[in-house]
Design a protein around this motif. Structure first.
Motif, PDB file in Angstrom:
ATOM      1  N   GLU A   1       0.830  -1.200   0.000  1.00 39.20           N
ATOM      2  CA  GLU A   1       0.000   0.000   0.000  1.00 39.20           C
ATOM      3  C   GLU A   1       0.861   1.244   0.000  1.00 39.20           C
ATOM      4  O   GLU A   1       1.912   1.289   0.647  1.00 39.20           O
ATOM      5  CB  GLU A   1      -0.908   0.001   1.241  1.00 39.20           C
ATOM      6  CG  GLU A   1      -1.845   1.193   1.347  1.00 39.20           C
ATOM      7  CD  GLU A   1      -2.813   1.296   0.181  1.00 39.20           C
ATOM      8  OE1 GLU A   1      -2.406   1.827  -0.864  1.00 39.20           O
ATOM      9  OE2 GLU A   1      -3.963   0.843   0.302  1.00 39.20           O
ATOM     10  N   ALA A   2       0.420   2.259  -0.756  1.00 36.99           N
ATOM     11  CA  ALA A   2       1.053   3.573  -0.703  1.00 36.99           C
ATOM     12  C   ALA A   2       0.513   4.307   0.521  1.00 36.99           C
ATOM     13  O   ALA A   2      -0.695   4.395   0.705  1.00 36.99           O
ATOM     14  CB  ALA A   2       0.737   4.357  -1.970  1.00 36.99           C
ATOM     15  N   ALA A   3       1.382   4.815   1.366  1.00 39.40           N
ATOM     16  CA  ALA A   3       0.950   5.476   2.594  1.00 39.40           C
ATOM     17  C   ALA A   3      -0.001   6.628   2.273  1.00 39.40           C
ATOM     18  O   ALA A   3       0.360   7.541   1.523  1.00 39.40           O
ATOM     19  CB  ALA A   3       2.166   5.999   3.353  1.00 39.40           C
ATOM     20  N   PRO A   4      -1.220   6.599   2.819  1.00 40.21           N
ATOM     21  CA  PRO A   4      -2.182   7.667   2.529  1.00 40.21           C
ATOM     22  C   PRO A   4      -1.735   9.032   3.028  1.00 40.21           C
ATOM     23  O   PRO A   4      -2.242  10.057   2.576  1.00 40.21           O
ATOM     24  CB  PRO A   4      -3.455   7.195   3.243  1.00 40.21           C
ATOM     25  CG  PRO A   4      -3.006   6.218   4.273  1.00 40.21           C
ATOM     26  CD  PRO A   4      -1.792   5.570   3.703  1.00 40.21           C
TER      27      PRO A   4
ATOM     28  N   ASN B   1       0.092  10.797  -6.395  1.00 44.16           N
ATOM     29  CA  ASN B   1      -0.107  11.927  -7.301  1.00 44.16           C
ATOM     30  C   ASN B   1       0.254  11.626  -8.743  1.00 44.16           C
ATOM     31  O   ASN B   1       0.187  12.521  -9.585  1.00 44.16           O
ATOM     32  CB  ASN B   1       0.729  13.126  -6.822  1.00 44.16           C
ATOM     33  CG  ASN B   1       0.356  13.547  -5.421  1.00 44.16           C
ATOM     34  OD1 ASN B   1      -0.815  13.554  -5.066  1.00 44.16           O
ATOM     35  ND2 ASN B   1       1.353  13.884  -4.611  1.00 44.16           N
ATOM     36  N   ASP B   2       0.634  10.394  -9.032  1.00 45.57           N
ATOM     37  CA  ASP B   2       1.038  10.020 -10.380  1.00 45.57           C
ATOM     38  C   ASP B   2      -0.198   9.772 -11.233  1.00 45.57           C
ATOM     39  O   ASP B   2      -0.951   8.832 -10.984  1.00 45.57           O
ATOM     40  CB  ASP B   2       1.924   8.779 -10.340  1.00 45.57           C
ATOM     41  CG  ASP B   2       2.623   8.514 -11.665  1.00 45.57           C
ATOM     42  OD1 ASP B   2       2.095   8.926 -12.719  1.00 45.57           O
ATOM     43  OD2 ASP B   2       3.702   7.899 -11.638  1.00 45.57           O
ATOM     44  N   SER B   3      -0.412  10.603 -12.246  1.00 46.50           N
ATOM     45  CA  SER B   3      -1.591  10.458 -13.105  1.00 46.50           C
ATOM     46  C   SER B   3      -1.390   9.402 -14.181  1.00 46.50           C
ATOM     47  O   SER B   3      -2.329   9.052 -14.893  1.00 46.50           O
ATOM     48  CB  SER B   3      -1.926  11.803 -13.771  1.00 46.50           C
ATOM     49  OG  SER B   3      -2.253  12.777 -12.790  1.00 46.50           O
ATOM     50  N   ASP B   4      -0.173   8.908 -14.324  1.00 48.96           N
ATOM     51  CA  ASP B   4       0.120   7.907 -15.356  1.00 48.96           C
ATOM     52  C   ASP B   4       0.037   6.483 -14.830  1.00 48.96           C
ATOM     53  O   ASP B   4      -0.378   5.570 -15.544  1.00 48.96           O
ATOM     54  CB  ASP B   4       1.520   8.138 -15.942  1.00 48.96           C
ATOM     55  CG  ASP B   4       1.641   9.474 -16.638  1.00 48.96           C
ATOM     56  OD1 ASP B   4       0.733   9.815 -17.408  1.00 48.96           O
ATOM     57  OD2 ASP B   4       2.636  10.180 -16.382  1.00 48.96           O
ATOM     58  N   ILE B   5       0.447   6.274 -13.590  1.00 53.29           N
ATOM     59  CA  ILE B   5       0.511   4.929 -13.028  1.00 53.29           C
ATOM     60  C   ILE B   5      -0.227   4.919 -11.695  1.00 53.29           C
ATOM     61  O   ILE B   5       0.069   5.725 -10.809  1.00 53.29           O
ATOM     62  CB  ILE B   5       1.966   4.470 -12.816  1.00 53.29           C
ATOM     63  CG1 ILE B   5       2.745   4.541 -14.129  1.00 53.29           C
ATOM     64  CG2 ILE B   5       2.011   3.054 -12.259  1.00 53.29           C
ATOM     65  CD1 ILE B   5       4.223   4.240 -13.982  1.00 53.29           C
TER      66      ILE B   5
ATOM     67  N   HIS C   1      -1.396   4.160  -7.962  1.00 52.64           N
ATOM     68  CA  HIS C   1      -0.540   4.004  -6.778  1.00 52.64           C
ATOM     69  C   HIS C   1      -0.393   2.558  -6.352  1.00 52.64           C
ATOM     70  O   HIS C   1       0.637   2.174  -5.779  1.00 52.64           O
ATOM     71  CB  HIS C   1      -1.079   4.849  -5.618  1.00 52.64           C
ATOM     72  CG  HIS C   1      -2.417   4.432  -5.105  1.00 52.64           C
ATOM     73  ND1 HIS C   1      -2.573   3.465  -4.133  1.00 52.64           N
ATOM     74  CD2 HIS C   1      -3.665   4.844  -5.425  1.00 52.64           C
ATOM     75  CE1 HIS C   1      -3.851   3.301  -3.875  1.00 52.64           C
ATOM     76  NE2 HIS C   1      -4.549   4.114  -4.634  1.00 52.64           N
ATOM     77  N   THR C   2      -1.393   1.719  -6.621  1.00 55.66           N
ATOM     78  CA  THR C   2      -1.266   0.312  -6.244  1.00 55.66           C
ATOM     79  C   THR C   2      -0.137  -0.366  -7.021  1.00 55.66           C
ATOM     80  O   THR C   2       0.510  -1.287  -6.508  1.00 55.66           O
ATOM     81  CB  THR C   2      -2.583  -0.448  -6.497  1.00 55.66           C
ATOM     82  OG1 THR C   2      -3.013  -0.214  -7.842  1.00 55.66           O
ATOM     83  CG2 THR C   2      -3.673   0.022  -5.542  1.00 55.66           C
ATOM     84  N   ARG C   3       0.113   0.104  -8.235  1.00 58.57           N
ATOM     85  CA  ARG C   3       1.179  -0.493  -9.050  1.00 58.57           C
ATOM     86  C   ARG C   3       2.553  -0.077  -8.514  1.00 58.57           C
ATOM     87  O   ARG C   3       3.483  -0.880  -8.462  1.00 58.57           O
ATOM     88  CB  ARG C   3       1.023  -0.084 -10.512  1.00 58.57           C
ATOM     89  CG  ARG C   3      -0.363  -0.400 -11.080  1.00 58.57           C
ATOM     90  CD  ARG C   3      -0.406  -0.243 -12.586  1.00 58.57           C
ATOM     91  NE  ARG C   3       0.348  -1.311 -13.223  1.00 58.57           N
ATOM     92  CZ  ARG C   3       0.584  -1.356 -14.542  1.00 58.57           C
ATOM     93  NH1 ARG C   3       0.129  -0.407 -15.329  1.00 58.57           N
ATOM     94  NH2 ARG C   3       1.266  -2.352 -15.051  1.00 58.57           N
ATOM     95  N   HIS C   4       2.672   1.188  -8.124  1.00 58.72           N
ATOM     96  CA  HIS C   4       3.910   1.641  -7.476  1.00 58.72           C
ATOM     97  C   HIS C   4       4.183   0.800  -6.228  1.00 58.72           C
ATOM     98  O   HIS C   4       5.306   0.335  -6.010  1.00 58.72           O
ATOM     99  CB  HIS C   4       3.762   3.108  -7.042  1.00 58.72           C
ATOM    100  CG  HIS C   4       3.923   4.102  -8.135  1.00 58.72           C
ATOM    101  ND1 HIS C   4       5.144   4.440  -8.671  1.00 58.72           N
ATOM    102  CD2 HIS C   4       3.011   4.879  -8.782  1.00 58.72           C
ATOM    103  CE1 HIS C   4       4.989   5.369  -9.594  1.00 58.72           C
ATOM    104  NE2 HIS C   4       3.697   5.653  -9.682  1.00 58.72           N
ATOM    105  N   ALA C   5       3.146   0.631  -5.401  1.00 56.82           N
ATOM    106  CA  ALA C   5       3.318  -0.060  -4.125  1.00 56.82           C
ATOM    107  C   ALA C   5       3.736  -1.508  -4.328  1.00 56.82           C
ATOM    108  O   ALA C   5       4.595  -2.031  -3.596  1.00 56.82           O
ATOM    109  CB  ALA C   5       2.026   0.019  -3.317  1.00 56.82           C
ATOM    110  N   ARG C   6       3.113  -2.183  -5.294  1.00 60.54           N
ATOM    111  CA  ARG C   6       3.494  -3.582  -5.560  1.00 60.54           C
ATOM    112  C   ARG C   6       4.960  -3.687  -5.938  1.00 60.54           C
ATOM    113  O   ARG C   6       5.674  -4.600  -5.498  1.00 60.54           O
ATOM    114  CB  ARG C   6       2.625  -4.179  -6.667  1.00 60.54           C
ATOM    115  CG  ARG C   6       1.332  -4.791  -6.208  1.00 60.54           C
ATOM    116  CD  ARG C   6       0.690  -5.627  -7.310  1.00 60.54           C
ATOM    117  NE  ARG C   6       0.366  -4.837  -8.478  1.00 60.54           N
ATOM    118  CZ  ARG C   6      -0.801  -4.214  -8.688  1.00 60.54           C
ATOM    119  NH1 ARG C   6      -1.749  -4.282  -7.772  1.00 60.54           N
ATOM    120  NH2 ARG C   6      -1.031  -3.530  -9.792  1.00 60.54           N
ATOM    121  N   ALA C   7       5.426  -2.750  -6.772  1.00 58.32           N
ATOM    122  CA  ALA C   7       6.823  -2.788  -7.208  1.00 58.32           C
ATOM    123  C   ALA C   7       7.772  -2.588  -6.032  1.00 58.32           C
ATOM    124  O   ALA C   7       8.789  -3.282  -5.909  1.00 58.32           O
ATOM    125  CB  ALA C   7       7.057  -1.727  -8.277  1.00 58.32           C
ATOM    126  N   VAL C   8       7.431  -1.635  -5.160  1.00 54.91           N
ATOM    127  CA  VAL C   8       8.299  -1.351  -4.012  1.00 54.91           C
ATOM    128  C   VAL C   8       8.342  -2.534  -3.055  1.00 54.91           C
ATOM    129  O   VAL C   8       9.414  -3.055  -2.724  1.00 54.91           O
ATOM    130  CB  VAL C   8       7.814  -0.092  -3.262  1.00 54.91           C
ATOM    131  CG1 VAL C   8       8.612   0.090  -1.969  1.00 54.91           C
ATOM    132  CG2 VAL C   8       7.943   1.143  -4.132  1.00 54.91           C
TER     133      VAL C   8
END
Length: 356
Positions: A289-292, A305-309, A311-318
């Protein structure tokens, strides 16, 4: 009961070649399979059809193998293998029945699996108390079926839950009903959150009697330390798989869990590995999860704040990268979107081990 967990690599969402090789080699017995969890390489969002594609391929494969009995298998597909995450299947088997005389000879309680599903939900019920209550009832049923003595022996509850599609929203409106949100992507979070609170209510992690509809995806201090929920358009009910340890089970497998306090808390897994140095790690399962708050350890992040990707995708990668580094293997199950699954910005992490 004797349970087993086997990881199977895949080359695509429809690939069952390695699965078939494992079956032919006797590593997996189709008649004993009760659930399959998968990571598919779609975007993990509303329009991720790799999940349904994988389910279709798996149902077709098991139907060819065991006929109508294949309808009893639960299929939980989680889309999104961003970063180093490797697409794969986690095949869960259960054999035998009745009560084991003792699991002391194997070194303690052994892995026990319980499965259940809710009724189909109406669109206006998703993300609301009706979903919380139905999930709680199904979780209690699965815990009982697994022969797990109490909540302290439950270490991971995997749920696949529905989401709202445009057609479902329009159908509800035609009947004069109001859905929790008309944003299909946000509906994934509400469905995941309601399902997670259902787990927390069933296991006594929260005061179920005090829970209100307004708490869903708002009161982040309410969460389950073992819930892992994933939303998809390929089903209308919630599919539930409870992982725990039981004295009524036997065999070399067992499970443990911890809680990541944030997306880079690899120590949550490292502590488990250190606690079981003589056991072989079989699989890692976690929520990301991306910290709210927009902060990780007081440092600003831009995932929300990423309009392209998404946040759930960022979080999975991290989280996938962190946990893969700790355990030395990228073929692990990491699912995005941890609403009410662990503390805000963190998430549950579980590990299945095999005694040597």
């Amino acid at each position: 009961m004797k349970c087993a967990v086997v990881r199977v690599p895949t080359g695509s969402p429809s690939d069952t070649q390695a699965l078939d090789e494992y079956v032919k080699a006797g590593r997996i017995v189709p008649e004993d399979v009760v659930a399959v969890m998968g990571k598919t390489e779609g975007n993990g969002c509303v329009n991720d059809f790799t999940r349904g594609y994988a389910v279709h391929a798996l149902r077709d494969y098991f139907t060819r193998r065991i006929g109508d009995a294949a309808s009893g298998i639960s299929y939980v597909m989680s889309g999104g293998t961003e970063g180093v995450l490797s697409p794969h299947l986690t095949v869960i088997s259960r054999s035998g029945s009745g009560r084991a005389a003792s699991s002391a000879a194997s070194g303690g309680k052994s892995l026990a699996i319980g499965v259940a599903h809710t009724r189909d939900f109406l669109p206006e019920e998703l993300g609301r108390m009706a979903q919380v209550e139905a999930v709680a009832e199904a979780v209690r049923s699965a815990v009982k079926e697994a022969g797990i003595a109490g909540p302290e022996d439950v270490h991971f509850v995997q749920i696949k839950c529905p989401l709202l599609t445009t057609d479902a929203i329009h159908e509800a409106v035609r009947r004069g009903k109001h859905v929790v949100t008309e944003d299909t992507y946000k509906s994934m979070g509400f469905s995941r959150g309601a399902s997670a609170l259902g787990v927390a209510a069933a296991l006594g992690e929260i005061d179920a009697a005090a829970l209100t509809e307004e708490d869903i995806c708002h009161s982040w201090e309410l969460y389950s330390a073992v819930a892992s929920t994933s939303a998809g358009s390929e089903l209308s009910c919630c599919e539930i798989i409870v992982f725990g340890n039981s004295a009524e089970a036997e065999g070399p497998y067992f499970i443990d869990h911890g809680v990541m306090q944030d997306a880079i808390d690899g120590d949550a897994l490292r502590r488990m590995l250190q606690a079981h140095p003589d056991a072989e790690l079989v699989q890692v399962m976690a929520k990301a999860e991306a910290a709210p708050s927009g902060l990780v350890r007081e440092r600003r992040h831009t995932m929300l704040n990423d309009s392209d990707i998404n946040h759930t995708r960022h979080a999975r990668a991290v989280v996938g990268g962190v946990l893969a580094y700790v355990c030395g293997d990228p073929m692990i199950y990491v699912s995005g979107g941890a609403e009410h699954q662990g503390p805000a910005g963190g998430g549950p992490v579980a590990a299945v081990f095999r005694r040597q």
